[in-house]
Each structure stands twice: as C-alpha cells, then as structure tokens.
Design an enzyme around this catalytic site. Structure first.
Site, short mmCIF file in Angstrom:
data_model
loop_
_atom_site.label_atom_id
_atom_site.label_comp_id
_atom_site.label_asym_id
_atom_site.label_seq_id
_atom_site.Cartn_x
_atom_site.Cartn_y
_atom_site.Cartn_z
N GLY A 103 32.38 -32.47 -8.59
CA GLY A 103 33.03 -31.57 -9.55
C GLY A 103 32.01 -30.75 -10.32
N THR A 104 30.90 -31.36 -10.66
CA THR A 104 29.86 -30.64 -11.42
C THR A 104 29.35 -29.45 -10.62
OG1 THR A 104 29.22 -32.71 -12.51
CG2 THR A 104 27.60 -30.93 -12.51
N ASN A 119 39.41 -34.82 -19.92
CA ASN A 119 39.04 -36.13 -19.40
C ASN A 119 39.10 -37.23 -20.45
OD1 ASN A 119 36.82 -34.18 -19.97
ND2 ASN A 119 35.57 -36.03 -20.00
N GLN A 140 40.41 -33.60 -13.59
CA GLN A 140 41.28 -34.71 -14.05
C GLN A 140 42.75 -34.46 -13.74
OE1 GLN A 140 40.29 -37.58 -15.00
NE2 GLN A 140 38.13 -37.19 -15.43
N GLY A 156 36.30 -35.59 -5.63
CA GLY A 156 36.85 -36.67 -4.80
C GLY A 156 37.00 -37.99 -5.53
N HIS A 157 35.98 -38.35 -6.35
CA HIS A 157 36.00 -39.72 -6.86
C HIS A 157 37.02 -39.95 -7.97
CE1 HIS A 157 33.27 -39.58 -10.57
NE2 HIS A 157 33.06 -38.39 -10.05
N THR A 176 24.33 -28.70 5.69
CA THR A 176 25.11 -29.41 6.70
C THR A 176 26.21 -30.22 6.03
OG1 THR A 176 23.18 -29.49 8.12
CG2 THR A 176 24.96 -31.03 8.64
N CYS A 204 29.86 -39.75 -19.08
CA CYS A 204 28.57 -39.06 -19.08
C CYS A 204 27.92 -39.14 -20.45
CB CYS A 204 28.75 -37.61 -18.69
SG CYS A 204 29.70 -37.42 -17.21
N1 PLP Z 1 35.00 -32.17 -15.07
C1 PLP Z 1 35.70 -33.16 -15.63
C2 PLP Z 1 36.88 -32.81 -16.48
C3 PLP Z 1 35.34 -34.49 -15.41
O1 PLP Z 1 36.05 -35.46 -15.98
C4 PLP Z 1 34.22 -34.77 -14.60
C5 PLP Z 1 33.76 -36.16 -14.41
O2 PLP Z 1 33.98 -37.03 -15.23
C6 PLP Z 1 33.54 -33.69 -14.02
C7 PLP Z 1 33.95 -32.41 -14.27
C8 PLP Z 1 32.36 -33.93 -13.12
O3 PLP Z 1 32.77 -34.35 -11.86
P1 PLP Z 1 31.72 -35.09 -10.89
O4 PLP Z 1 31.51 -36.45 -11.46
O5 PLP Z 1 32.38 -35.11 -9.55
O6 PLP Z 1 30.49 -34.28 -10.89
#
Ligand code: PLP
Length: 387
Positions: free
Chosen positions: A71-72, A150, A178, A199-200, A236, A324
């Site tokens: 996601g980041t 989140n 989320q 994904g996670h 890849t 985080c």
């Molecule tokens: N955006 C939100 C709202 C999230 O809650 C998170 C992860 O907690 C992220 C982005 C980041 O996703 P990733 O952990 O896949 O980098």
C-alpha cells in the site's frame, strides 16, 4: 495459549485458500511471465486472472490495475507520480489524519516547491468539507484523501469529495487500504482517478499491493526499468503474491456481506460491553460512518500501552493506534487532529476484527478487559483517589 487476534487493521491472517493458490507458483510454475517460452507464458495467464479478480472487487477494468509491492508504494506512486506528471503548478491537498504512507510523500513534495494543504477533521473525525472547498479554489490540485481511517475506522464521504475534486479540475487519489474488502467499492460510480489497496489487509500476504489508475490519468512511472505492468511499474512480477492477492480479492468480494453484518455485530457487542463494564471509557470517531470491523476506544487516565501489554499476557492482540507509530509512544496524530483530550488519547486502544473473529473470542475479551482496566486505574497517577 491461542492468540485472540483483534488487530486486523495492522495485518490479517493469510487465508488458507490464498496459501493454496500461491503454492504451485513457488514449487512448479516459477517461470518468468515475460519469457517467450511456454513455461513463462503459462504463468502470465495467472497474472491476468489475478488482475481480473482484483478489478472485479472494485469494478475496474483489468487494464487499470497495477501490481505494486504494498500500500505504501501505491500511495507514493500515485501522489508523486501525478505531481511529477503535472508539475509544481499543481497544489497537493490531503488530510491531517492520513496514514504516513500518504503524509510522507505529500510533505516530501511540499519541501520541493508544491503548495500543500492538510485539511482538518471535526471531533468525530469527519473531514471539513468547507476547508477542502477553499483549498480547491487555491488552484489545480492532486488530492489524496483516505477512504477509511486505519485508527478509527471513520469513513470519509469519498463520492462527495471526488465529485468536488473533479468539478475543480483536480486529480483524485484515495488510499482505500482499510476500506477495500470491508465495504462495497465501485469505481464506475465514483470518480476517483487512483485508488490504493494492500494485500495484507485482506488476507493475502504482506508485500503485495495495487494501484488502480483510471484510463487517461497522467502518471509519471515511479519504478523505472523493464516493461512490466505496461511500462507503468518496472520489475519482474511477484507471481505467487499476485496470484494470492487475486484469490484474496475474490474471497473478499464474496464476504463483504458478512463483514457488514456478522463482523459489525461482533464489533458492536464488544463496544456495548466495554461501555457498560468499564467506567470512563469513550468511543473515538463517528460511530455511524465507520468500518464494520473497527472500534477505537479510550479508557481514560491510563496508558494504552499498559493495557496492550496486560491484554497480551492473557492472549489478546490489539493495538494502540497505527502499527507504524506504535513503539514510538507518540500520541496518535489522528486522535489529536480530532481534539480528543490528552487523557483519552493516551488510553486509546484499537480493536479490529475480521471474518475469522468468533463470538467466543469477543466474549473472552469482554471478560478479560474490565479487571485489567480496574487494576491499571488503581495505580494510575491521573485518577483522583477518594478520601
Ligand atoms: N494506508 C493505510 C490506511 C494503512 O492502514 C496502511 C497500513 O497500515 C498503509 C497505507 C500501508 O500499507 P502497507 O503496509 O501495505 O505498505
């Protein structure tokens, strides 16, 4: 001791069906999808299938799905890629309650000449749309507003926000990391240009994400190199994880109804139980426009971290804000933006459920927490002692 896992907004268990779907791509079908030979070509077909499965979950066209590493990365690619394609004339608009994956690239662009607006929220965590309107009048903008928070689960009115942004000639990105899988999302009906998912958070592994990019959106590629992902994201392909995400998306689509009924009912039971048994507790954030799986609750005058440690000792995993930022003991920027009092910010705990959460686990948690709160209150320097 079995863990009662109530921290699904931090990460979620990989679904057994997802593991099963991924295994052949480690063991047997490990070819490179870009290869000319059939051994690689076969693998490409499975990437195409996963792309369609993810597209279906948000009602996109498969050609609008770009696989990323998380996601980041999707957030960075969207915000920096759009700003770079459009130039410094474009302002950056975001909110004070975004995940660091959005705040980081926005502030980075601010240091490089873009004007950045961070829009505030009210005490329920809802976005100040008047302030957003004013920022949009300040010139063309790349706008990044999360679909759901989140930490609190608060859902922003993305249909309304996206309409405002498009009417002002802006580019609209939403971090839906989320929201996806927990509520229906249909990009055919909502004019977002870009959307991030991870994904996670939906029972696929960590290390795979997606950026949805609507056809015609200008975006400077972020990863340069080969021609993978239609030259929009070089490298890849992570085939097993892409296949896993496709399967997870399919399962998420099939269980959205369950999220909104069964999971929401379990969350509501947890919330009502805590409010009834733990004095000086308060729910943080809008209780109506909220993800069905999330409860952010403050137990005033005690430390969230102490609650987490004591819950962990009895086998319950929850969180005191974003994974985080936890560990730094920094008070949550989301709760502070909402004006939650200091004594409540520090005693905040986030419980986030999943479709794997059971009623027995909720009952166990409801039984376990009140004595922990009572014990911590008894030694808290912030509580007025009678007599
Ligand atoms: N955006 C939100 C709202 C999230 O809650 C998170 C992860 O907690 C992220 C982005 C980041 O996703 P990733 O952990 O896949 O980098």
């Amino acid at each position: 001791m079995k863990t009662i896992y109530l921290d699904n907004n931090a990460t979620s268990a990989v679904a057994p069906e997802v593991i099963e779907a991924m295994m052949p791509f480690f063991r047997d079908q490990w070819g490179n999808p870009s290869s000319m030979h059939a051994f690689g070509g076969e693998v490409k077909k499975h990437i195409d299938l996963a792309r369609s499965q993810v597209a279906e979950l948000i009602h996109a066209d498969p050609s609008e799905i770009i696989f990323t590493s998380c996601g980041t990365e999707s957030d960075n690619m969207a915000i920096r890629g759009a700003a770079e394609a459009l130039g410094p004339r474009y302002n950056i608009i975001t909110t004070r309650v975004e995940h660091p994956a959005v705040l980081g690239p926005c502030r980075y662009l601010g240091e490089r000449g873009h004007r950045v607006h961070e829009i505030g929220v009210d005490s329920a965590g809802q976005l100040d749309l008047v302030q957003l309107g004013e920022a949009l009048r300040d010139g063309p903008a790349v706008v990044s507003v999360m679909w759901a928070n989140n930490e609190t689960g608060v859902i922003f009115p993305i249909p309304e926000i996206a309409a405002m942004v498009k009417a002002a000639g802006g580019i609209m990105h939403t971090d839906a990391v989320q929201a996806v899988g927990k509520m229906p999302i249909d990009v055919r009906k909502i004019p977002v240009d870009m959307l991030s998912l991870s994904g996670h958070k939906i029972h696929a592994p960590k290390g795979i994400g997606v950026l949805y990019v609507r056809k015609g959106t200008r975006l400077q590629p972020y990863m340069l190199g080969g021609h993978q992902e239609d030259s929009r994201r070089a490298g890849t392909e992570n085939v097993p994880y892409i296949v896993g995400l496709g399967r997870a998306a399919e399962l998420a689509g099939a269980s959205i109804g369950r999220e909104m009924t069964t999971v929401a009912a379990l969350r509501d039971r947890l919330e009502a139980g805590f409010l009834a048994t733990c004095p000086d507790s308060r729910v943080n954030g809008d209780r109506v426009n909220r993800l069905p799986n999330t409860l952010n609750i403050s137990f005033e005058y005690i430390e969230g971290e102490s609650i987490l440690y004591m819950m962990s000792d009895v086998g319950i995993a929850a969180s005191s804000g974003s994974a985080c930022t936890s560990g730094s003991l920094e008070p949550s920027h989301v709760l502070r933006a909402m004006g939650v009092p200091f004594t409540a910010v520090h005693g905040s705990v986030r419980f986030s459920l999943s479709r794997f959460t059971t009623a027995e686990e909720i009952e166990y948690t409801l039984k376990s927490l009140p004595p922990i709160i009572a014990k911590l209150r008894a030694i808290s320097p912030f509580v007025k002692k009678s007599g």
